[in-house]
Design a protein around this motif. Sequence first.
Motif, PDB file in Angstrom:
ATOM      1  N   ILE A  42       0.825  -1.162   0.102  1.00 49.65           N
ATOM      2  CA  ILE A  42      -0.023  -0.097  -0.035  1.00 49.65           C
ATOM      3  C   ILE A  42       0.657   1.298  -0.060  1.00 49.65           C
ATOM      4  CG2 ILE A  42      -1.894  -1.015   0.879  1.00 49.65           C
ATOM      5  CD1 ILE A  42      -1.104   0.574   3.599  1.00 49.65           C
ATOM      6  N   VAL A  43       2.152   1.084   0.531  1.00 51.26           N
ATOM      7  CA  VAL A  43       3.021   2.317   0.457  1.00 51.26           C
ATOM      8  C   VAL A  43       3.262   3.047  -0.983  1.00 51.26           C
ATOM      9  CG1 VAL A  43       4.200   1.685   2.710  1.00 51.26           C
ATOM     10  CG2 VAL A  43       5.041   0.786   0.622  1.00 51.26           C
ATOM     11  N   ALA A  44       3.197   2.042  -1.759  1.00 52.65           N
ATOM     12  CA  ALA A  44       3.284   2.513  -3.251  1.00 52.65           C
ATOM     13  C   ALA A  44       2.065   2.909  -3.856  1.00 52.65           C
ATOM     14  CB  ALA A  44       3.932   1.443  -4.100  1.00 52.65           C
ATOM     15  N   LEU A  45       0.987   2.770  -3.236  1.00 54.63           N
ATOM     16  CA  LEU A  45      -0.349   3.140  -3.876  1.00 54.63           C
ATOM     17  C   LEU A  45      -0.978   4.357  -3.292  1.00 54.63           C
ATOM     18  CD1 LEU A  45      -1.736  -0.424  -4.383  1.00 54.63           C
ATOM     19  CD2 LEU A  45      -0.449   0.860  -6.038  1.00 54.63           C
ATOM     20  N   THR A  46      -0.770   4.556  -1.758  1.00 54.84           N
ATOM     21  CA  THR A  46      -1.738   5.377  -1.316  1.00 54.84           C
ATOM     22  C   THR A  46      -1.403   6.894  -1.457  1.00 54.84           C
ATOM     23  OG1 THR A  46      -0.327   5.268   0.664  1.00 54.84           O
ATOM     24  CG2 THR A  46      -2.146   4.076   0.474  1.00 54.84           C
ATOM     25  N   SER A  47      -0.565   7.344  -2.291  1.00 53.02           N
ATOM     26  CA  SER A  47      -0.390   8.880  -2.957  1.00 53.02           C
ATOM     27  C   SER A  47      -1.521   9.005  -3.971  1.00 53.02           C
ATOM     28  CB  SER A  47       0.828   9.145  -3.327  1.00 53.02           C
ATOM     29  OG  SER A  47       1.236   8.277  -4.428  1.00 53.02           O
ATOM     30  N   HIS A  48      -1.841   8.027  -4.818  1.00 52.88           N
ATOM     31  CA  HIS A  48      -2.536   8.240  -5.740  1.00 52.88           C
ATOM     32  C   HIS A  48      -3.903   7.384  -5.524  1.00 52.88           C
ATOM     33  CE1 HIS A  48       1.329   9.377  -7.476  1.00 52.88           C
ATOM     34  NE2 HIS A  48       0.636  10.088  -8.059  1.00 52.88           N
ATOM     35  N   TYR A  49      -3.874   6.470  -5.056  1.00 57.31           N
ATOM     36  CA  TYR A  49      -5.257   5.607  -4.841  1.00 57.31           C
ATOM     37  C   TYR A  49      -5.872   5.449  -3.343  1.00 57.31           C
ATOM     38  CZ  TYR A  49      -3.719   4.216  -9.319  1.00 57.31           C
ATOM     39  OH  TYR A  49      -3.489   4.278 -10.630  1.00 57.31           O
ATOM     40  N   ARG A  50      -7.026   5.315  -3.162  1.00 55.24           N
ATOM     41  CA  ARG A  50      -7.685   5.141  -2.050  1.00 55.24           C
ATOM     42  C   ARG A  50      -7.825   3.397  -1.728  1.00 55.24           C
ATOM     43  NH1 ARG A  50     -10.301   7.625   2.152  1.00 55.24           N
ATOM     44  NH2 ARG A  50     -11.832   6.907   3.012  1.00 55.24           N
ATOM     45  N   HIS A 234       2.939 -10.315 -16.358  1.00 56.44           N
ATOM     46  CA  HIS A 234       4.276  -9.828 -15.547  1.00 56.44           C
ATOM     47  C   HIS A 234       4.835 -10.780 -14.754  1.00 56.44           C
ATOM     48  CE1 HIS A 234       7.129  -6.617 -14.975  1.00 56.44           C
ATOM     49  NE2 HIS A 234       7.211  -7.145 -13.797  1.00 56.44           N
ATOM     50  N   ILE A 235       6.009 -11.451 -15.174  1.00 55.73           N
ATOM     51  CA  ILE A 235       6.720 -12.297 -14.101  1.00 55.73           C
ATOM     52  C   ILE A 235       8.216 -11.754 -13.412  1.00 55.73           C
ATOM     53  CG2 ILE A 235       8.161 -14.386 -14.148  1.00 55.73           C
ATOM     54  CD1 ILE A 235       6.544 -15.395 -16.747  1.00 55.73           C
ATOM     55  N   ILE A 236       7.936 -11.836 -12.346  1.00 55.06           N
ATOM     56  CA  ILE A 236       9.049 -11.080 -11.334  1.00 55.06           C
ATOM     57  C   ILE A 236      10.122 -12.453 -11.116  1.00 55.06           C
ATOM     58  CG2 ILE A 236       9.601 -10.454  -9.090  1.00 55.06           C
ATOM     59  CD1 ILE A 236       6.593  -9.197  -9.035  1.00 55.06           C
ATOM     60  N   ASP A 237      11.297 -12.136 -11.245  1.00 53.12           N
ATOM     61  CA  ASP A 237      12.442 -13.176 -11.058  1.00 53.12           C
ATOM     62  C   ASP A 237      12.539 -13.299  -9.799  1.00 53.12           C
ATOM     63  OD1 ASP A 237      12.714 -13.898 -13.969  1.00 53.12           O
ATOM     64  OD2 ASP A 237      13.945 -12.335 -14.423  1.00 53.12           O
ATOM     65  N   ASP A 238      13.091 -14.677  -9.071  1.00 49.31           N
ATOM     66  CA  ASP A 238      13.461 -14.835  -7.937  1.00 49.31           C
ATOM     67  C   ASP A 238      12.585 -14.449  -6.983  1.00 49.31           C
ATOM     68  OD1 ASP A 238      16.134 -15.310  -8.907  1.00 49.31           O
ATOM     69  OD2 ASP A 238      16.653 -13.315  -9.153  1.00 49.31           O
ATOM     70  N   ALA A 239      11.455 -14.843  -7.216  1.00 48.33           N
ATOM     71  CA  ALA A 239      10.279 -14.868  -6.105  1.00 48.33           C
ATOM     72  C   ALA A 239       9.506 -15.987  -6.439  1.00 48.33           C
ATOM     73  CB  ALA A 239       9.302 -13.573  -6.558  1.00 48.33           C
ATOM     74  N   ALA A 240       8.876 -16.490  -5.245  1.00 43.15           N
ATOM     75  CA  ALA A 240       7.957 -17.533  -5.114  1.00 43.15           C
ATOM     76  C   ALA A 240       6.260 -17.037  -4.977  1.00 43.15           C
ATOM     77  CB  ALA A 240       8.365 -18.363  -4.101  1.00 43.15           C
ATOM     78  N   HIS A 241       5.756 -17.545  -4.025  1.00 41.27           N
ATOM     79  CA  HIS A 241       4.392 -17.249  -3.962  1.00 41.27           C
ATOM     80  C   HIS A 241       3.936 -16.001  -3.405  1.00 41.27           C
ATOM     81  CE1 HIS A 241       0.150 -18.812  -4.077  1.00 41.27           C
ATOM     82  NE2 HIS A 241       0.055 -18.702  -2.927  1.00 41.27           N
ATOM     83  N   LEU A 242       4.255 -15.597  -2.313  1.00 45.40           N
ATOM     84  CA  LEU A 242       4.109 -14.230  -1.971  1.00 45.40           C
ATOM     85  C   LEU A 242       4.922 -13.314  -2.594  1.00 45.40           C
ATOM     86  CD1 LEU A 242       2.104 -15.502  -0.399  1.00 45.40           C
ATOM     87  CD2 LEU A 242       2.483 -14.198   1.756  1.00 45.40           C
ATOM     88  N   SER A 243       5.188 -12.855  -3.835  1.00 42.88           N
ATOM     89  CA  SER A 243       5.955 -12.073  -4.436  1.00 42.88           C
ATOM     90  C   SER A 243       5.797 -10.471  -4.131  1.00 42.88           C
ATOM     91  CB  SER A 243       5.710 -12.237  -6.076  1.00 42.88           C
ATOM     92  OG  SER A 243       4.269 -11.653  -6.334  1.00 42.88           O
ATOM     93  N   ASN A 244       4.719 -10.395  -3.535  1.00 45.08           N
ATOM     94  CA  ASN A 244       4.479  -8.917  -3.170  1.00 45.08           C
ATOM     95  C   ASN A 244       5.436  -8.621  -1.761  1.00 45.08           C
ATOM     96  OD1 ASN A 244       2.674 -10.669  -1.249  1.00 45.08           O
ATOM     97  ND2 ASN A 244       1.987  -8.883  -0.559  1.00 45.08           N
ATOM     98  N   ALA A 254       5.420  -3.103 -10.724  1.00 42.86           N
ATOM     99  CA  ALA A 254       4.410  -3.386 -11.871  1.00 42.86           C
ATOM    100  C   ALA A 254       2.988  -3.314 -11.713  1.00 42.86           C
ATOM    101  CB  ALA A 254       4.516  -4.991 -11.969  1.00 42.86           C
ATOM    102  N   LEU A 255       2.554  -3.385 -10.297  1.00 48.43           N
ATOM    103  CA  LEU A 255       1.082  -2.999 -10.112  1.00 48.43           C
ATOM    104  C   LEU A 255       0.949  -1.692 -10.503  1.00 48.43           C
ATOM    105  CD1 LEU A 255      -1.418  -3.853  -8.747  1.00 48.43           C
ATOM    106  CD2 LEU A 255      -0.653  -3.455  -6.290  1.00 48.43           C
ATOM    107  N   LYS A 256       1.738  -0.649  -9.764  1.00 47.59           N
ATOM    108  CA  LYS A 256       1.419   0.582  -9.868  1.00 47.59           C
ATOM    109  C   LYS A 256       1.220   1.009 -11.443  1.00 47.59           C
ATOM    110  CE  LYS A 256       1.852   5.318  -8.239  1.00 47.59           C
ATOM    111  NZ  LYS A 256       1.875   6.138  -9.598  1.00 47.59           N
ATOM    112  N   SER A 257       2.348   0.649 -12.399  1.00 52.37           N
ATOM    113  CA  SER A 257       2.085   0.873 -13.860  1.00 52.37           C
ATOM    114  C   SER A 257       0.925   0.492 -14.314  1.00 52.37           C
ATOM    115  CB  SER A 257       3.539   0.399 -14.272  1.00 52.37           C
ATOM    116  OG  SER A 257       4.757   0.942 -13.868  1.00 52.37           O
ATOM    117  N   PHE A 258       0.497  -0.709 -14.043  1.00 55.17           N
ATOM    118  CA  PHE A 258      -0.703  -1.257 -14.469  1.00 55.17           C
ATOM    119  C   PHE A 258      -1.999  -0.369 -14.225  1.00 55.17           C
ATOM    120  CE2 PHE A 258      -4.398  -3.908 -13.926  1.00 55.17           C
ATOM    121  CZ  PHE A 258      -4.735  -4.081 -15.084  1.00 55.17           C
ATOM    122  N   LEU A 259      -2.089  -0.021 -12.750  1.00 55.54           N
ATOM    123  CA  LEU A 259      -3.098   0.612 -12.084  1.00 55.54           C
ATOM    124  C   LEU A 259      -3.250   2.067 -13.202  1.00 55.54           C
ATOM    125  CD1 LEU A 259      -3.173  -0.165  -8.579  1.00 55.54           C
ATOM    126  CD2 LEU A 259      -4.737  -1.021 -10.347  1.00 55.54           C
TER     127      LEU A 259
END
Length: 263
Positions: A42-50, A234-244, A254-259
């Motif tokens: 959420i730290v990456a989103l809350t300046s532009h999104y609720r 979009h695939i994130i390298d060197d990450a497993a299930h909880l990639s976030n 990747a998420l913010k760019s898409f949104l």
Amino acid sequence: MKKTIHANGITMAYQIDGPETAPVVVMSNSLMSSLEMWDDTIVALTSHYRVVRYDTRGHGQSEVTPGPYSIELLANDLVGLMDALQIKKAHLVGLSMGGMICQFVGAHFPERVASLSLCDTASEMPPRSLWEERFAIARQQGLAGLVDGTIKRWFLEGFIASEPAKIERVRKMILSTPVDGYIACASAVRDMAQSTMLLKITAPTMVLLGRQDPACTVAQATVLHRVIQHSSMHIIDDAAHLSNIEKPAQFNSALKSFLDSVQ
């Protein structure tokens, strides 16, 4: 700050961050987690999104009702929460079970969905025997009997070794999940068969995952991407299930760019 609200017949715990007038993002958590799993996102989103986060039925501080549940029921919970909060339309972000819930909402409530971000998720999760084994362990030992194996599926060995504080945070989140809530929600995942349903999704969609995810694999993500029209992957390298949590910078970018692209 977590609050509670009555939605779809149950008490649900939720939290809202970000400007009141900004576009709304609703985030749905994985099995054996709570809305805190999104703390690094959420730290990456809350300046532009609720940003609205919530504890899935049977998890966190949301009500545990008798199981088994279905993905349809959990999807109706999400829509019910939006109704209770007077949110007409939102960008939906779901990881693992949360992504399964968002698939259903995208297919059956298209008018409520501005976009879908389907993260480390799948449209089917066989085999049934795997879930029955986990349920037996949970009934006999509680979630303590599943926590170590879960962490090994959720994260790569290097991350587990190098980030003990984050792993401990996740461990506490898993152990705080009610056993009955886990089994009821996991039954919904076990019984899910949503691949054909994906054809109904019309909202702009991003499929996002860690390349080394053993639970919801690249092959399973590719099914989502190929069947859902207007989707990207979009695939994130060197990450497993909880990639976030494992790769927050890459996930958040990747998420913010898409949104931003679908505003």
